[in-house]
Scaffold this active site. Sequence first.
Site, PDB file in Angstrom:
ATOM      1  N   ASN A   1      23.585 -20.942  -7.826  1.00 28.35           N
ATOM      2  CA  ASN A   1      22.862 -21.712  -6.812  1.00 28.35           C
ATOM      3  C   ASN A   1      22.501 -20.791  -5.652  1.00 28.35           C
ATOM      4  O   ASN A   1      23.164 -19.777  -5.427  1.00 28.35           O
ATOM      5  CB  ASN A   1      23.774 -22.835  -6.288  1.00 28.35           C
TER       6      ASN A   1
ATOM      7  N   MET B   1      18.460 -30.875  -5.449  1.00 31.12           N
ATOM      8  CA  MET B   1      19.124 -31.677  -4.421  1.00 31.12           C
ATOM      9  C   MET B   1      19.984 -32.797  -5.005  1.00 31.12           C
ATOM     10  O   MET B   1      20.150 -33.845  -4.396  1.00 31.12           O
ATOM     11  CB  MET B   1      18.076 -32.265  -3.470  1.00 31.12           C
TER      12      MET B   1
ATOM     13  N   THR C   1       9.654 -22.723  -3.735  1.00 30.25           N
ATOM     14  CA  THR C   1       9.315 -21.341  -3.386  1.00 30.25           C
ATOM     15  C   THR C   1      10.312 -20.344  -3.974  1.00 30.25           C
ATOM     16  O   THR C   1       9.937 -19.223  -4.334  1.00 30.25           O
ATOM     17  CB  THR C   1       9.199 -21.128  -1.858  1.00 30.25           C
TER      18      THR C   1
ATOM     19  N   ALA D   1      14.475 -14.157   3.153  1.00 30.13           N
ATOM     20  CA  ALA D   1      15.639 -13.441   2.612  1.00 30.13           C
ATOM     21  C   ALA D   1      16.066 -14.035   1.270  1.00 30.13           C
ATOM     22  O   ALA D   1      16.439 -13.313   0.337  1.00 30.13           O
ATOM     23  CB  ALA D   1      16.796 -13.489   3.611  1.00 30.13           C
TER      24      ALA D   1
ATOM     25  N   HIS E   1      21.961 -21.042  -1.472  1.00 28.39           N
ATOM     26  CA  HIS E   1      22.191 -21.918  -0.319  1.00 28.39           C
ATOM     27  C   HIS E   1      21.765 -21.183   0.949  1.00 28.39           C
ATOM     28  O   HIS E   1      22.082 -20.006   1.112  1.00 28.39           O
ATOM     29  CB  HIS E   1      23.674 -22.318  -0.246  1.00 28.39           C
TER      30      HIS E   1
ATOM     31  N   LEU F   1      26.054 -32.249  -8.917  1.00 27.88           N
ATOM     32  CA  LEU F   1      26.398 -32.268 -10.338  1.00 27.88           C
ATOM     33  C   LEU F   1      27.869 -32.634 -10.491  1.00 27.88           C
ATOM     34  O   LEU F   1      28.707 -32.264  -9.660  1.00 27.88           O
ATOM     35  CB  LEU F   1      26.121 -30.895 -10.950  1.00 27.88           C
TER      36      LEU F   1
END
Length: 214
Positions: free
Chosen positions: A105, A88, A12, A171, A107, A91
């Site tokens: 990223n 997921m 999404t 958000a 989170h 790295l």
Amino acid sequence: MRVAVLISGRGTNLISLIEATKTPGFPAEIVLVASNRPQAEGLAHATAAGIPTAAIPSQGRSREDFESDLDQALVRARVDLVCLAGFMRLLTPGFVAGWGDRLINIHPSLLPAFKGANAHEQAIASGVRIAGCTVHFVRADMDTGPIIIQAAVPVLATDDKATLAARVLAAEHRIYPMALRWIAEGKVTVDVDDRVTIADLASAETGLLISPAP
Ligand code: GRF
């Protein structure tokens, strides 16, 4: 700016980035969507939007082998910036260092609180009244790195992890495109002390507590 989005699942956040980058004048385009899970639903969204995809399985392979294939795909697509969006797989420090401040990223917590995969459960268990999400540059330690933007949402007494996750996700869909736009516009710098400065904030945002406020 040529952008790759890395996903592992439903995608999404990918959709929010695709929609933003398709708006006229947006200063970045998504040139590759890659997934470490070939069955990730998000890949279909990319295909529907006419964006090239790469399925690069990570399961059962060494991190080095996987990342070498991933790196090659990114370089071949002449990618300037990599956006992790529900990716997921941890790295390695080598991969992270190689991409430096070209790897970001999202989170679903107000970092540095609640790192890891179960951020919403942690938020509810801890009793915080405010939760949120963070877009940040990636560093070798999981869910660390210079913070670009955060948005806050309330935690309601009636929340469970699903209802809180849904509020935070809405958000997320607002702040990830904002962060991408700022980076593509050249407004985002990482200082020597690994803190982010954003120049010339202009657009107005309401309804959420978003910082830095435009
Ligand atoms: C989001 O909550 C994101 O913050 C986290 O994983 C979830 C991915 O959701 N890293 P989606 O695949 O973008 O829908």
